[in-house]
Design an enzyme around this catalytic site. Structure first.
Site, short mmCIF file in Angstrom:
data_model
loop_
_atom_site.label_atom_id
_atom_site.label_comp_id
_atom_site.label_asym_id
_atom_site.label_seq_id
_atom_site.Cartn_x
_atom_site.Cartn_y
_atom_site.Cartn_z
N SER A 65 -3.24 2.70 8.44
CA SER A 65 -1.98 2.52 7.73
C SER A 65 -0.84 3.18 8.53
CB SER A 65 -2.11 3.07 6.31
OG SER A 65 -1.07 2.61 5.48
N ASP A 187 -5.88 -7.10 1.42
CA ASP A 187 -4.93 -5.99 1.54
C ASP A 187 -3.64 -6.32 0.81
OD1 ASP A 187 -3.24 -3.91 2.42
OD2 ASP A 187 -4.25 -3.81 4.35
N HIS A 215 -6.81 -2.48 1.34
CA HIS A 215 -6.11 -1.63 2.31
C HIS A 215 -6.94 -0.40 2.65
CE1 HIS A 215 -2.50 -0.35 4.44
NE2 HIS A 215 -2.63 0.84 3.91
#
Length: 239
Positions: A65, A187, A215
């Site tokens: 991320s 995601d 995610h």
């Protein structure tokens, strides 16, 4: 082959969130030397300089991320001194832009920023729910993420500033090292639809799409990710 791998976590979470992946990587390849690095607790404009000092030179960079975006930026800054970069659920630009449609709307990110000062724990819980959305067992995954959530606001505003501002597209286009992007099919934050956009601007990178993951794929399938990373690094070293 350089065998140092530096791991960076995502926004809102401690480095402990990376432990399942670290263990899976070592089980896959005991010869890895793996270091795990916190996101800096300095003003946003000094983050890359802080990471440059903290992350060992010549290390492969792997981030999840926001950590993926920072790994990209650091790899581009290091150039030939960085052997390669691996981005998990991270694209060059987290937010949507006029020429980059598959990202978070800036207004949504701004709402998270406002929530930090008004209701920190509720904002982090909401983010954890978004991270787990699309998982096979989203509630259990959200609880697991909550156990790794940061409890203080120290680095959180600067992290959001980076998510809003970072656009690594131009820098990555000039980075010649190998790049792997691992995307999750479900995601809710970095949509799988970004894959064609990535290949349009970076035609030589490798993109792996794993269906049915969220995610928070690093908690769902750490062994699979470790396999992808290990194979990618060895193939890149053989080129």
């Amino acid at each position: 082959m350089r065998n140092h791998l530096a791991l960076l976590p995502g926004w809102g979470f401690s480095v402990d969130v990376l432990e399942p992946l670290r263990q899976a990587l070592l089980a896959r390849n005991p010869h890895w030397h793996i270091s795990v690095h916190r996101l800096p607790e300095v003003p946003a404009e000094h983050w890359l300089a802080a990471l440059e000092q903290d992350v060992p030179a010549d290390a492969w960079l792997l981030g999840w991320s926001l950590g993926g975006q920072l790994a990209q930026a650091l790899a581009a800054q290091r150039g030939e001194h960085c052997p390669g970069v691996i981005s998990l659920a991270a694209s060059p630009s987290f937010v949507a832009r006029p020429d980059w449609p598959h990202g978070m709307p800036p207004a949504t990110l701004q709402a998270f920023s406002e929530g930090l000062s008004q209701a920190l724990q509720a904002t982090l819980k909401r983010f954890g729910l978004l991270c787990s959305q699309g998982a096979a067992e989203p509630r259990a995954l959200a609880r697991a993420l909550q156990s790794h959530a940061l409890t203080e606001c120290t680095a959180l505003p600067a992290g959001l500033a980076h998510l809003a501002a970072l656009d690594n597209r131009a820098a990555l286009a000039s980075y010649l090292g190998p790049q792997l992007y691992v995307l999750a099919g479900n995601d809710a934050l970095v949509p799988a639809e970004v894959a064609p956009d990535l290949l349009a601007i970076l035609p030589d990178v490798e993109v792996q799409l794993i269906e049915d993951l969220s995610h928070a794929l690093l908690l769902e399938q750490p062994e699979l990710l470790a396999e992808l990373v290990d194979v990618f690094v060895h193939e890149a070293a053989d080129v």
